[in-house]
Design a protein around this motif. Structure first.
Motif, mmCIF file in Angstrom:
data_model
loop_
_atom_site.group_PDB
_atom_site.id
_atom_site.type_symbol
_atom_site.label_atom_id
_atom_site.label_comp_id
_atom_site.label_asym_id
_atom_site.label_seq_id
_atom_site.Cartn_x
_atom_site.Cartn_y
_atom_site.Cartn_z
ATOM 1 N N VAL A 85 0.838 -1.206 0.000
ATOM 2 C CA VAL A 85 0.000 0.000 0.000
ATOM 3 C C VAL A 85 0.869 1.251 0.000
ATOM 4 N N ALA A 86 1.928 1.267 0.829
ATOM 5 C CA ALA A 86 2.838 2.416 0.887
ATOM 6 C C ALA A 86 3.552 2.601 -0.448
ATOM 7 N N PHE A 87 4.016 1.506 -1.037
ATOM 8 C CA PHE A 87 4.748 1.555 -2.303
ATOM 9 C C PHE A 87 3.881 2.143 -3.408
ATOM 10 N N TYR A 88 2.680 1.601 -3.559
ATOM 11 C CA TYR A 88 1.800 2.093 -4.619
ATOM 12 C C TYR A 88 1.258 3.490 -4.311
ATOM 13 N N GLY A 89 1.081 3.781 -3.028
ATOM 14 C CA GLY A 89 0.640 5.125 -2.655
ATOM 15 C C GLY A 89 1.650 6.177 -3.084
ATOM 16 N N ILE A 90 2.942 5.884 -2.876
ATOM 17 C CA ILE A 90 4.003 6.810 -3.273
ATOM 18 C C ILE A 90 4.045 6.964 -4.793
ATOM 19 N N LEU A 91 3.931 5.844 -5.523
ATOM 20 C CA LEU A 91 3.973 5.908 -6.990
ATOM 21 C C LEU A 91 2.803 6.715 -7.547
ATOM 22 N N LEU A 92 1.617 6.478 -6.996
ATOM 23 C CA LEU A 92 0.434 7.188 -7.487
ATOM 24 C C LEU A 92 0.505 8.680 -7.165
ATOM 25 N N SER A 93 1.045 9.015 -5.997
ATOM 26 C CA SER A 93 1.146 10.425 -5.618
ATOM 27 C C SER A 93 2.166 11.168 -6.477
ATOM 28 N N LYS A 94 3.142 10.427 -7.016
ATOM 29 C CA LYS A 94 4.186 11.030 -7.854
ATOM 30 C C LYS A 94 3.845 10.978 -9.341
ATOM 31 N N ILE A 213 6.750 -5.139 -7.694
ATOM 32 C CA ILE A 213 7.601 -3.938 -7.787
ATOM 33 C C ILE A 213 8.577 -3.989 -8.964
ATOM 34 N N SER A 214 8.782 -5.191 -9.549
ATOM 35 C CA SER A 214 9.815 -5.321 -10.581
ATOM 36 C C SER A 214 9.558 -4.424 -11.785
ATOM 37 N N GLN A 215 8.298 -4.191 -12.112
ATOM 38 C CA GLN A 215 8.001 -3.334 -13.269
ATOM 39 C C GLN A 215 8.399 -1.880 -13.026
ATOM 40 N N PHE A 216 8.611 -1.516 -11.767
ATOM 41 C CA PHE A 216 9.007 -0.148 -11.422
ATOM 42 C C PHE A 216 10.451 -0.072 -10.925
ATOM 43 N N TRP A 217 11.177 -1.188 -11.051
ATOM 44 C CA TRP A 217 12.539 -1.265 -10.525
ATOM 45 C C TRP A 217 13.466 -0.317 -11.282
ATOM 46 N N GLY A 219 16.730 -0.046 -11.066
ATOM 47 C CA GLY A 219 18.053 -0.609 -11.330
ATOM 48 C C GLY A 219 19.008 -0.324 -10.182
ATOM 49 N N TRP A 220 19.950 -1.259 -9.964
ATOM 50 C CA TRP A 220 20.889 -1.107 -8.854
ATOM 51 C C TRP A 220 21.763 0.133 -9.012
ATOM 52 N N SER A 221 22.142 0.472 -10.241
ATOM 53 C CA SER A 221 23.021 1.625 -10.454
ATOM 54 C C SER A 221 22.362 2.914 -9.973
ATOM 55 N N VAL A 222 21.039 3.023 -10.214
ATOM 56 C CA VAL A 222 20.298 4.213 -9.769
ATOM 57 C C VAL A 222 20.231 4.254 -8.249
ATOM 58 N N LEU A 223 19.930 3.108 -7.639
ATOM 59 C CA LEU A 223 19.819 3.062 -6.180
ATOM 60 C C LEU A 223 21.156 3.354 -5.506
ATOM 61 N N ILE A 224 22.215 2.764 -6.027
ATOM 62 C CA ILE A 224 23.550 2.996 -5.449
ATOM 63 C C ILE A 224 23.942 4.462 -5.580
ATOM 64 N N SER A 225 23.643 5.040 -6.740
ATOM 65 C CA SER A 225 23.942 6.460 -6.947
ATOM 66 C C SER A 225 23.162 7.328 -5.964
ATOM 67 N N ASP A 226 21.880 6.988 -5.755
ATOM 68 C CA ASP A 226 21.054 7.760 -4.825
ATOM 69 C C ASP A 226 21.509 7.583 -3.383
ATOM 70 N N ILE A 227 21.984 6.375 -3.048
ATOM 71 C CA ILE A 227 22.489 6.137 -1.692
ATOM 72 C C ILE A 227 23.721 7.009 -1.429
ATOM 73 N N PRO A 249 10.920 4.124 -3.161
ATOM 74 C CA PRO A 249 10.118 3.251 -2.292
ATOM 75 C C PRO A 249 10.492 1.773 -2.419
ATOM 76 N N SER A 250 11.170 1.409 -3.506
ATOM 77 C CA SER A 250 11.578 0.011 -3.695
ATOM 78 C C SER A 250 12.505 -0.451 -2.585
ATOM 79 N N ILE A 251 13.236 0.484 -1.956
ATOM 80 C CA ILE A 251 14.224 0.113 -0.953
ATOM 81 C C ILE A 251 13.568 -0.549 0.253
ATOM 82 N N LEU A 252 12.344 -0.148 0.600
ATOM 83 C CA LEU A 252 11.635 -0.766 1.721
ATOM 84 C C LEU A 252 11.291 -2.216 1.415
ATOM 85 N N VAL A 253 10.825 -2.457 0.193
ATOM 86 C CA VAL A 253 10.474 -3.815 -0.211
ATOM 87 C C VAL A 253 11.726 -4.688 -0.268
ATOM 88 N N ILE A 254 12.817 -4.137 -0.779
ATOM 89 C CA ILE A 254 14.076 -4.879 -0.847
ATOM 90 C C ILE A 254 14.529 -5.271 0.560
#
Length: 296
Positions: A85-94, A213-217, A219-227, A249-254
């Motif tokens: 619910v949190a994941f999709y809520g964030i995607l829909l709000s954005k 969540i995979s359809q909205f993933w 990629g690791w390069s993006v997540l690492i860069s953001d971290i 929001p994918s980071i919570l699911v991961i």
């Protein structure tokens, strides 16, 4: 031929076999390795159990009352629901670009959630009486034993007629109460094949969340860069963690899937027989039908 050439040839043969399997199953290489990780988990867990001494094997995680088991495993579907619910809520709000029609997206997501929840209920909670995992146990000769009649009788009233319950004054075992009721009565679930509910739940929830969540993933390069950016901004007091989570929001699911993979390893080390865990694994994989069948 050098050793390096032999190694490369073997590696190419393995890659070709994997590609052949992924084509037949209609899965991506990422999906293949994710799904295969549960089998690897099973092998690693069993190897650790067989090669360790009792002092090494039996520890905090062997206690079913440990906080991770009580909070995150037994309440696994609750956390699945909250994070989704949190994941999709964030995607829909954005207004995520991959969500073209919000109503249609919500409709499909809710339908898949209902199907996934229904399968969880049928296997672990209720299936026109006992749940599937308890039916398997009972049909293979299992029962709940060492229960005092004064404790079990109130539970049987809802299952049997009064004339029958009046005859149960000396009962100390039962084949008609669920495993959860048996535990609540401090009875012992013995005698049959007991499919691992833990293995089922952890795999069922992980696979469901992964494919959602995979359809909205990104990629690791993006997540690492953001971290890296997050670490830099926190250092200078310009960024907070919740901003990062809203952006990724994918980071919570991961994180949750990672915790479940670890708890699955603990289950594979400490609990159930090999066959009971494999049956739990196969029933957990059943949710794949929701995602793979439409691809054929």
């Amino acid at each position: 031929m050098t050793n390096d050439d032999t190694y490369k040839n073997h590696l190419n043969m393995v890659n070709q076999q994997i590609q052949s399997i992924t084509r037949k199953l209609r899965v991506t290489s990422g999906e293949f390795w994710f799904l295969g990780s549960f089998l690897i988990n099973f092998i690693v867990g069993k190897t650790i159990h067989l090669t360790s001494t009792d002092e090494e094997v039996y520890n905090y995680y062997n206690d079913k009352n440990n906080i991770f088991n009580q909070l995150f495993v037994k309440k696994g579907w609750f956390w699945t629901t909250i994070l989704l619910v949190a994941f999709y809520g964030i995607l829909l709000s954005k207004n995520h670009p991959k969500i073209q029609n919000k109503f249609q997206f919500i409709q499909k997501s809710v339908l898949k959630y209902i199907i996934a929840t229904g399968w969880w209920i049928l296997f672990t909670q209720w299936c026109f009486g006992l749940p599937i995992m308890d039916k398997i146990f009972i049909y293979t000769g299992g029962k709940c034993t060492n229960i005092h009649p004064s404790k079990v009788k109130p539970h049987l009233v809802s299952l049997l007629s009064k004339s029958v319950t009046d005859e149960l004054q000396d009962i100390y075992e039962s084949k008609i109460i669920s495993s959860s009721v048996c535990r609540s009565l401090r009875g012992h679930w013995v005698g049959g094949h007991d499919p691992s509910g833990h293995v089922f739940l952890l795999i069922h929830s992980s696979v469901y969340l992964f494919f959602e969540i995979s359809q909205f993933w990104p990629g690791w390069s993006v997540l690492i860069s953001d971290i890296k950016k997050l670490s830099h901004d926190i250092k200078f007091g310009r960024f907070t963690l919740h901003h990062y989570i809203l952006k990724n929001p994918s980071i919570l699911v991961i994180w949750l899937i990672g915790l479940w993979w670890f708890m699955l390893l603990m289950t594979n080390i400490y609990f159930h027989s090999i066959l009971e865990k494999l049956v739990g694994l196969l029933f957990g994989y059943a949710i794949l039908g929701l995602y793979l069948v439409p691809r054929f």
